[in-house]
Scaffold this motif. Structure first.
Motif, PDB file in Angstrom:
ATOM      1  N   ASP A 103       1.088  -0.958   0.026  1.00 43.33           N
ATOM      2  CA  ASP A 103      -0.191   0.360  -0.123  1.00 43.33           C
ATOM      3  C   ASP A 103       1.114   1.301   0.191  1.00 43.33           C
ATOM      4  OD1 ASP A 103      -0.047   1.340   2.939  1.00 43.33           O
ATOM      5  OD2 ASP A 103      -0.129  -1.150   3.179  1.00 43.33           O
ATOM      6  N   ASP A 104       0.304   2.475  -0.521  1.00 47.56           N
ATOM      7  CA  ASP A 104       1.399   3.417  -0.068  1.00 47.56           C
ATOM      8  C   ASP A 104       0.708   4.780   1.048  1.00 47.56           C
ATOM      9  OD1 ASP A 104      -1.423   3.825  -0.819  1.00 47.56           O
ATOM     10  OD2 ASP A 104      -1.194   6.193  -1.791  1.00 47.56           O
ATOM     11  N   GLY A 105       0.329   3.780   1.461  1.00 42.98           N
ATOM     12  CA  GLY A 105       0.183   4.276   3.084  1.00 42.98           C
ATOM     13  C   GLY A 105      -1.039   5.696   2.928  1.00 42.98           C
ATOM     14  N   ALA A 106      -1.939   5.056   2.104  1.00 47.18           N
ATOM     15  CA  ALA A 106      -2.585   6.758   1.783  1.00 47.18           C
ATOM     16  C   ALA A 106      -4.152   5.849   0.796  1.00 47.18           C
ATOM     17  CB  ALA A 106      -2.932   7.627   1.144  1.00 47.18           C
ATOM     18  N   ARG A 107      -4.289   6.129  -0.076  1.00 52.89           N
ATOM     19  CA  ARG A 107      -5.646   4.718  -0.679  1.00 52.89           C
ATOM     20  C   ARG A 107      -5.084   4.625  -1.646  1.00 52.89           C
ATOM     21  NH1 ARG A 107      -9.601   9.524  -0.379  1.00 52.89           N
ATOM     22  NH2 ARG A 107      -8.928  11.333   0.474  1.00 52.89           N
ATOM     23  N   TRP A 108      -4.165   3.729  -2.036  1.00 53.38           N
ATOM     24  CA  TRP A 108      -3.798   2.025  -2.897  1.00 53.38           C
ATOM     25  C   TRP A 108      -3.457   1.564  -2.590  1.00 53.38           C
ATOM     26  CZ3 TRP A 108      -5.590   3.110  -7.746  1.00 53.38           C
ATOM     27  CH2 TRP A 108      -6.119   4.427  -8.122  1.00 53.38           C
ATOM     28  N   ARG A 109      -4.134   0.333  -3.174  1.00 51.52           N
ATOM     29  CA  ARG A 109      -3.249  -1.171  -2.346  1.00 51.52           C
ATOM     30  C   ARG A 109      -2.975  -1.688  -3.454  1.00 51.52           C
ATOM     31  NH1 ARG A 109      -6.968  -4.181   0.579  1.00 51.52           N
ATOM     32  NH2 ARG A 109      -5.602  -5.938   1.833  1.00 51.52           N
ATOM     33  N   PHE A 110      -2.220  -2.566  -2.946  1.00 48.96           N
ATOM     34  CA  PHE A 110      -2.315  -4.213  -3.838  1.00 48.96           C
ATOM     35  C   PHE A 110      -2.448  -5.123  -3.033  1.00 48.96           C
ATOM     36  CE2 PHE A 110       0.798  -6.940  -6.286  1.00 48.96           C
ATOM     37  CZ  PHE A 110      -0.999  -7.709  -7.373  1.00 48.96           C
ATOM     38  N   PHE A 111      -3.215  -6.320  -4.360  1.00 47.22           N
ATOM     39  CA  PHE A 111      -2.781  -7.056  -2.827  1.00 47.22           C
ATOM     40  C   PHE A 111      -2.632  -8.849  -4.115  1.00 47.22           C
ATOM     41  CE2 PHE A 111      -4.471 -11.199  -1.116  1.00 47.22           C
ATOM     42  CZ  PHE A 111      -4.071 -11.549   0.056  1.00 47.22           C
ATOM     43  N   ALA A 112      -1.903  -9.886  -3.877  1.00 44.56           N
ATOM     44  CA  ALA A 112      -2.348 -10.982  -4.644  1.00 44.56           C
ATOM     45  C   ALA A 112      -1.584 -11.989  -3.803  1.00 44.56           C
ATOM     46  CB  ALA A 112      -0.721 -10.602  -5.732  1.00 44.56           C
ATOM     47  N   GLU A 113      -2.375 -13.397  -4.016  1.00 43.30           N
ATOM     48  CA  GLU A 113      -2.459 -14.405  -3.454  1.00 43.30           C
ATOM     49  C   GLU A 113      -2.063 -15.871  -4.845  1.00 43.30           C
ATOM     50  OE1 GLU A 113      -5.772 -15.558  -1.124  1.00 43.30           O
ATOM     51  OE2 GLU A 113      -4.807 -17.619  -0.566  1.00 43.30           O
ATOM     52  N   VAL A 114      -1.047 -16.552  -4.416  1.00 47.44           N
ATOM     53  CA  VAL A 114      -0.727 -17.489  -5.148  1.00 47.44           C
ATOM     54  C   VAL A 114      -0.660 -18.578  -4.393  1.00 47.44           C
ATOM     55  CG1 VAL A 114       1.168 -18.416  -6.898  1.00 47.44           C
ATOM     56  CG2 VAL A 114       0.585 -16.142  -6.753  1.00 47.44           C
ATOM     57  N   GLU A 115      -1.054 -20.440  -5.242  1.00 51.11           N
ATOM     58  CA  GLU A 115      -1.612 -21.006  -4.454  1.00 51.11           C
ATOM     59  C   GLU A 115      -0.509 -21.868  -4.688  1.00 51.11           C
ATOM     60  OE1 GLU A 115      -3.971 -21.591  -0.749  1.00 51.11           O
ATOM     61  OE2 GLU A 115      -5.097 -23.194  -1.952  1.00 51.11           O
ATOM     62  N   LEU A 116       0.057 -23.329  -4.505  1.00 57.18           N
ATOM     63  CA  LEU A 116       0.654 -24.408  -5.035  1.00 57.18           C
ATOM     64  C   LEU A 116      -0.801 -25.622  -3.997  1.00 57.18           C
ATOM     65  CD1 LEU A 116       2.091 -26.535  -6.437  1.00 57.18           C
ATOM     66  CD2 LEU A 116       4.049 -26.667  -4.498  1.00 57.18           C
ATOM     67  N   GLU A 117      -1.399 -25.993  -5.187  1.00 57.77           N
ATOM     68  CA  GLU A 117      -2.496 -27.227  -5.066  1.00 57.77           C
ATOM     69  C   GLU A 117      -2.363 -28.374  -4.359  1.00 57.77           C
ATOM     70  OE1 GLU A 117      -6.805 -26.038  -4.713  1.00 57.77           O
ATOM     71  OE2 GLU A 117      -6.216 -23.732  -4.897  1.00 57.77           O
ATOM     72  N   ASP A 118      -2.351 -29.561  -3.816  1.00 50.89           N
ATOM     73  CA  ASP A 118      -2.011 -31.070  -4.160  1.00 50.89           C
ATOM     74  C   ASP A 118      -1.028 -31.474  -4.068  1.00 50.89           C
ATOM     75  OD1 ASP A 118      -4.958 -31.449  -2.965  1.00 50.89           O
ATOM     76  OD2 ASP A 118      -5.708 -31.181  -5.213  1.00 50.89           O
ATOM     77  N   SER A 119       0.521 -30.466  -4.037  1.00 50.53           N
ATOM     78  CA  SER A 119       1.310 -30.642  -4.514  1.00 50.53           C
ATOM     79  C   SER A 119       2.385 -32.681  -4.019  1.00 50.53           C
ATOM     80  CB  SER A 119       2.665 -29.956  -4.113  1.00 50.53           C
ATOM     81  OG  SER A 119       2.467 -29.937  -2.408  1.00 50.53           O
ATOM     82  N   LEU A 120       2.154 -32.742  -2.851  1.00 46.13           N
ATOM     83  CA  LEU A 120       1.599 -34.190  -2.712  1.00 46.13           C
ATOM     84  C   LEU A 120       0.976 -34.989  -2.429  1.00 46.13           C
ATOM     85  CD1 LEU A 120       4.215 -36.357  -2.575  1.00 46.13           C
ATOM     86  CD2 LEU A 120       5.059 -35.237  -0.512  1.00 46.13           C
ATOM     87  N   ILE A 121       0.449 -36.277  -3.107  1.00 45.57           N
ATOM     88  CA  ILE A 121      -0.340 -37.232  -1.716  1.00 45.57           C
ATOM     89  C   ILE A 121      -0.150 -37.857  -1.999  1.00 45.57           C
ATOM     90  CG2 ILE A 121      -2.901 -37.642  -2.557  1.00 45.57           C
ATOM     91  CD1 ILE A 121      -3.447 -35.789  -4.572  1.00 45.57           C
TER      92      ILE A 121
END
Length: 371
Positions: A103-121
């Motif tokens: 975030d820029d400390g004021a009005r703008w914000r960025f968010f990301a989530e990347v997930e590795l799923e079922d990597s080992l069964i």
């Protein structure tokens, strides 16, 4: 009775006995505590204002020097022992999620989530890493005009009910999520959303209004995503203990582009001295259908503190899916041990009645960690 069925029956009886023994021991310990000591430990579940605040909580792990960017994440390992197969169990590295927040400390914000799923069964004679895949769970930019008016553009969690917005395994009470939150509507949407908080009768009402047109951004190949969707969610705080929400969505999905669906939902949460009661109900229908084509479901979940870090969890569920004459009833009982807010061990036993859709029954355990 065959040997395999006898083994399965004995295994179920053993798990039930162990679970019952754990509950009894934990209750004895809970009665030994004073009320004052119990009240000092906050309930570690996220607050209902998750659409605005949950991302910040998760991404506090590491601040990139010289920037306002933070990197964090969470992971989960689970073990499932199914009732209907005496020799069938599996252990899975379910997810490793990386979160980036800026975030820029004021009005703008960025968010990301990347997930590795079922990597080992791992399972008897069938262990594999071939089912692993990378999923983009969230990627959005927020602009805050005021508490009343905020704008989000990108891929985000669909604001329907409560469970779908909690999302992260270390923040929920059970290994499994309620059936109705997993199949009745797509869990993600790509588009734009305005949201905020409005004062009403000396309390606050949260609102989210969103729209999604076109294909989802980096869609998960295992999900039937939105093709087009519009919706609104309202959540009203009656007091510091009780909140009630309602959701409405009108949408089409990629696999059935000519079917317009409408979904209505009601949910609530009540918290008091580390006790928690929450539930959701949804009803989904086709706008134009000559035959029965609706789907409905609900769950009610109770969390009771047994000691400073141990909780008992009970949940009852119902889901009646399209094309099935009768719905499945699911009962869940378990324990959740929160060693710390970031280290959580869960164990639950699931039992289904009229299980025409093949829900996994038996023992489910998991260990989840925030980092």
């Amino acid at each position: 009775m065959s040997d395999s069925k006898m083994i399965a029956l004995r295994r179920r009886q053993l798990w039930a006995a162990l679970l019952a023994a754990g509950l009894v021991c934990a209750n004895v310990q809970a009665f030994a505590q004073t009320d004052a000591a119990a009240d000092e430990v906050p309930v570690p579940t996220p607050q209902p204002e998750l659409p605005q605040n949950s991302d910040n909580r998760l991404a506090r792990g590491y601040t990139v020097p010289g920037t306002r960017a933070r990197i964090g994440g969470y992971g989960e390992v689970s073990f499932i022992d199914e009732n209907d197969n005496a020799e069938r169990w599996r252990a899975t590295l379910d997810s490793i999620s990386l979160l980036l927040n800026w975030d820029d400390g004021a009005r703008w914000r960025f968010f990301a989530e990347v997930e590795l799923e079922d990597s080992l069964i791992l399972s008897p004679g069938d262990s594999t890493a071939d089912e692993a895949y990378v999923s983009l769970e969230r990627l959005h930019v927020d602009y805050t005009r005021s508490d009343f008016l905020q704008l989000r553009v990108g891929k985000y969690l669909t604001p329907i009910g409560r469970w779908n917005l909690i999302h992260a395994a270390p923040l929920v009470w059970t290994t499994s999520r309620p059936l109705m939150t997993d199949s009745t509507f797509p869990t993600n949407a790509t588009g734009a959303m305005i949201f905020g908080v409005v004062p009403l009768f000396h309390r606050a009402i949260d609102y989210s209004i969103y729209g999604s047109i076109g294909e989802e951004l980096f869609p998960n190949p295992e999900l039937d995503t939105f093709k087009e969707a519009y919706g609104i969610r309202l959540n009203y705080s009656f007091d510091v203990h009780t909140q009630i929400g309602t959701s409405f969505a009108s949408f089409e999905q990629e696999l059935t582009p000519d079917e317009r669906k409408e979904m209505f939902g009601v949910d609530f949460v009540w918290k008091y001295h580390r006790w928690e009661l929450q539930g959701e109900w949804v009803y989904r229908r086709l706008q134009q259908a000559a035959e029965r084509a609706d789907e409905r479901g609900y769950y009610v979940q109770l969390v009771a503190p047994l000691s400073e870090r141990l909780y008992a969890v009970a949940r009852t569920e119902y889901l009646n899916k399209v094309d099935f004459d009768r719905g499945v009833h699911l009962q869940i009982g378990g324990l959740t041990w929160r060693y710390s807010p970031a280290w959580v061990f869960k164990a639950e036993y699931r039992y289904a009645v009229e299980n025409d859709i093949g829900v996994d029954e038996g023992l489910l355990t998991s260990f989840a960690v925030l980092f």
